[in-house]
Write a protein that holds these residues in place. Sequence first.
Motif, PDB file in Angstrom:
ATOM      1  N   ASP A   1      -7.571   0.860   1.780  1.00  0.00           N
ATOM      2  CA  ASP A   1      -8.687   0.038   2.228  1.00  0.00           C
ATOM      3  C   ASP A   1      -9.832   0.032   1.217  1.00  0.00           C
ATOM      4  OD1 ASP A   1      -7.853   2.426   3.656  1.00  0.00           O
ATOM      5  OD2 ASP A   1      -8.291   1.391   5.521  1.00  0.00           O
ATOM      6  N   LEU A   2     -10.139   1.217   0.669  1.00  0.00           N
ATOM      7  CA  LEU A   2     -11.254   1.311  -0.271  1.00  0.00           C
ATOM      8  C   LEU A   2     -10.965   0.562  -1.570  1.00  0.00           C
ATOM      9  CD1 LEU A   2     -12.368   5.046   0.179  1.00  0.00           C
ATOM     10  CD2 LEU A   2     -13.289   2.983   1.275  1.00  0.00           C
ATOM     11  N   LEU A   3      -9.715   0.562  -1.994  1.00  0.00           N
ATOM     12  CA  LEU A   3      -9.361  -0.172  -3.208  1.00  0.00           C
ATOM     13  C   LEU A   3      -9.286  -1.672  -2.960  1.00  0.00           C
ATOM     14  CD1 LEU A   3      -8.053   2.856  -3.623  1.00  0.00           C
ATOM     15  CD2 LEU A   3      -7.325   1.753  -5.717  1.00  0.00           C
ATOM     16  N   ILE A   4      -8.779  -2.056  -1.804  1.00  0.00           N
ATOM     17  CA  ILE A   4      -8.724  -3.477  -1.443  1.00  0.00           C
ATOM     18  C   ILE A   4     -10.136  -4.050  -1.337  1.00  0.00           C
ATOM     19  CG2 ILE A   4      -8.114  -5.077   0.430  1.00  0.00           C
ATOM     20  CD1 ILE A   4      -5.615  -3.253   0.865  1.00  0.00           C
ATOM     21  N   ASP A   5     -11.062  -3.223  -0.838  1.00  0.00           N
ATOM     22  CA  ASP A   5     -12.459  -3.663  -0.723  1.00  0.00           C
ATOM     23  C   ASP A   5     -13.079  -3.955  -2.089  1.00  0.00           C
ATOM     24  OD1 ASP A   5     -12.298  -3.438   2.020  1.00  0.00           O
ATOM     25  OD2 ASP A   5     -13.431  -1.553   2.117  1.00  0.00           O
ATOM     26  N   VAL A   6     -12.546  -3.370  -3.136  1.00  0.00           N
ATOM     27  CA  VAL A   6     -13.003  -3.657  -4.500  1.00  0.00           C
ATOM     28  C   VAL A   6     -12.296  -4.910  -5.019  1.00  0.00           C
ATOM     29  CG1 VAL A   6     -13.071  -2.814  -6.888  1.00  0.00           C
ATOM     30  CG2 VAL A   6     -13.471  -1.222  -4.991  1.00  0.00           C
ATOM     31  N   TYR A   7     -10.993  -4.966  -4.798  1.00  0.00           N
ATOM     32  CA  TYR A   7     -10.143  -6.013  -5.356  1.00  0.00           C
ATOM     33  C   TYR A   7     -10.417  -7.411  -4.802  1.00  0.00           C
ATOM     34  CZ  TYR A   7      -5.859  -8.609  -6.360  1.00  0.00           C
ATOM     35  OH  TYR A   7      -4.970  -9.562  -6.755  1.00  0.00           O
ATOM     36  N   GLU A   8     -10.446  -7.522  -3.484  1.00  0.00           N
ATOM     37  CA  GLU A   8     -10.546  -8.855  -2.884  1.00  0.00           C
ATOM     38  C   GLU A   8     -11.816  -9.613  -3.290  1.00  0.00           C
ATOM     39  OE1 GLU A   8      -9.722  -8.263   1.296  1.00  0.00           O
ATOM     40  OE2 GLU A   8      -7.573  -8.545   0.935  1.00  0.00           O
ATOM     41  N   PRO A   9     -12.996  -8.998  -3.237  1.00  0.00           N
ATOM     42  CA  PRO A   9     -14.179  -9.759  -3.672  1.00  0.00           C
ATOM     43  C   PRO A   9     -14.143 -10.073  -5.171  1.00  0.00           C
ATOM     44  CG  PRO A   9     -14.853  -7.642  -2.716  1.00  0.00           C
ATOM     45  CD  PRO A   9     -13.363  -7.724  -2.650  1.00  0.00           C
ATOM     46  N   TYR A  10     -13.541  -9.182  -5.944  1.00  0.00           N
ATOM     47  CA  TYR A  10     -13.440  -9.444  -7.383  1.00  0.00           C
ATOM     48  C   TYR A  10     -12.605 -10.701  -7.640  1.00  0.00           C
ATOM     49  CZ  TYR A  10     -12.391  -8.976 -12.295  1.00  0.00           C
ATOM     50  OH  TYR A  10     -12.261  -9.231 -13.637  1.00  0.00           O
ATOM     51  N   ILE A  11     -11.454 -10.765  -6.999  1.00  0.00           N
ATOM     52  CA  ILE A  11     -10.566 -11.923  -7.165  1.00  0.00           C
ATOM     53  C   ILE A  11     -11.254 -13.201  -6.691  1.00  0.00           C
ATOM     54  CG2 ILE A  11      -8.404 -12.956  -6.305  1.00  0.00           C
ATOM     55  CD1 ILE A  11      -8.091 -10.848  -8.548  1.00  0.00           C
ATOM     56  N   ALA A  12     -12.083 -13.080  -5.655  1.00  0.00           N
ATOM     57  CA  ALA A  12     -12.800 -14.241  -5.115  1.00  0.00           C
ATOM     58  C   ALA A  12     -14.021 -14.609  -5.958  1.00  0.00           C
ATOM     59  CB  ALA A  12     -13.226 -13.961  -3.679  1.00  0.00           C
ATOM     60  N   GLY A  13     -14.288 -13.809  -7.000  1.00  0.00           N
ATOM     61  CA  GLY A  13     -15.422 -14.094  -7.872  1.00  0.00           C
ATOM     62  C   GLY A  13     -16.741 -13.527  -7.391  1.00  0.00           C
ATOM     63  N   ASN A  14     -16.705 -12.723  -6.348  1.00  0.00           N
ATOM     64  CA  ASN A  14     -17.928 -12.113  -5.822  1.00  0.00           C
ATOM     65  C   ASN A  14     -18.106 -10.743  -6.475  1.00  0.00           C
ATOM     66  OD1 ASN A  14     -20.037 -11.026  -4.372  1.00  0.00           O
ATOM     67  ND2 ASN A  14     -19.276 -11.729  -2.391  1.00  0.00           N
ATOM     68  N   LEU A  15     -18.616 -10.752  -7.692  1.00  0.00           N
ATOM     69  CA  LEU A  15     -18.729  -9.518  -8.464  1.00  0.00           C
ATOM     70  C   LEU A  15     -19.728  -8.543  -7.858  1.00  0.00           C
ATOM     71  CD1 LEU A  15     -18.493 -10.896 -12.105  1.00  0.00           C
ATOM     72  CD2 LEU A  15     -16.667 -10.148 -10.570  1.00  0.00           C
ATOM     73  N   ALA A  16     -20.787  -9.036  -7.255  1.00  0.00           N
ATOM     74  CA  ALA A  16     -21.778  -8.148  -6.647  1.00  0.00           C
ATOM     75  C   ALA A  16     -21.162  -7.355  -5.496  1.00  0.00           C
ATOM     76  CB  ALA A  16     -22.987  -8.946  -6.166  1.00  0.00           C
ATOM     77  N   GLU A  17     -20.383  -8.032  -4.650  1.00  0.00           N
ATOM     78  CA  GLU A  17     -19.733  -7.350  -3.528  1.00  0.00           C
ATOM     79  C   GLU A  17     -18.656  -6.385  -4.030  1.00  0.00           C
ATOM     80  OE1 GLU A  17     -19.332  -6.256   0.357  1.00  0.00           O
ATOM     81  OE2 GLU A  17     -20.819  -7.643  -0.449  1.00  0.00           O
TER      82      GLU A  17
ATOM     83  N   LEU B   1     -18.675  -4.821  -6.919  1.00  0.00           N
ATOM     84  CA  LEU B   1     -19.378  -3.671  -7.495  1.00  0.00           C
ATOM     85  C   LEU B   1     -19.887  -2.748  -6.397  1.00  0.00           C
ATOM     86  CD1 LEU B   1     -20.489  -2.133  -9.909  1.00  0.00           C
ATOM     87  CD2 LEU B   1     -22.503  -3.636  -9.830  1.00  0.00           C
ATOM     88  N   LYS B   2     -20.384  -3.313  -5.318  1.00  0.00           N
ATOM     89  CA  LYS B   2     -20.846  -2.511  -4.186  1.00  0.00           C
ATOM     90  C   LYS B   2     -19.686  -1.676  -3.632  1.00  0.00           C
ATOM     91  CE  LYS B   2     -22.877  -3.031   0.404  1.00  0.00           C
ATOM     92  NZ  LYS B   2     -23.339  -3.988   1.403  1.00  0.00           N
ATOM     93  N   ALA B   3     -18.530  -2.294  -3.478  1.00  0.00           N
ATOM     94  CA  ALA B   3     -17.346  -1.580  -2.984  1.00  0.00           C
ATOM     95  C   ALA B   3     -16.875  -0.536  -3.989  1.00  0.00           C
ATOM     96  CB  ALA B   3     -16.227  -2.565  -2.668  1.00  0.00           C
ATOM     97  N   GLN B   4     -16.956  -0.848  -5.280  1.00  0.00           N
ATOM     98  CA  GLN B   4     -16.578   0.123  -6.311  1.00  0.00           C
ATOM     99  C   GLN B   4     -17.491   1.342  -6.259  1.00  0.00           C
ATOM    100  OE1 GLN B   4     -13.932   0.037  -8.839  1.00  0.00           O
ATOM    101  NE2 GLN B   4     -14.571   2.163  -8.685  1.00  0.00           N
ATOM    102  N   ASN B   5     -18.773   1.107  -6.067  1.00  0.00           N
ATOM    103  CA  ASN B   5     -19.720   2.216  -5.956  1.00  0.00           C
ATOM    104  C   ASN B   5     -19.429   3.075  -4.730  1.00  0.00           C
ATOM    105  OD1 ASN B   5     -21.092   1.619  -8.325  1.00  0.00           O
ATOM    106  ND2 ASN B   5     -22.525   0.258  -7.291  1.00  0.00           N
TER     107      ASN B   5
END
Length: 98
Positions: free
Chosen positions: A12-28, A30-34
Amino acid sequence: AHTSSLGSAVPDLLIDVYEPYIAGNLAESLKAQNRLNQFLTDLPRDARSQNFLMGAEEKYILKQRGICQEYVSSYYKPLTDENKTAIEALVKEYGLEG
């Protein structure tokens, strides 16, 4: 591409980073990566320092999620009761219960 054994324990924690990245939402993303980075920082370090990999921690997280038992090969230093208590608290804090 990247694979991670951590992805087995906390996908779940990795998907939370991946999905917004793929959608182009870099801010979200990055928040999940943090958030993922903080989770990793908060994991107990004593077993990891001797195991190099986080096999014992990952197996205990999987146990908390109802997926398997905590047992690891003799290659790994097992977790202490204090480690287990800390991981149980993190699993609950991050909403990762089974």
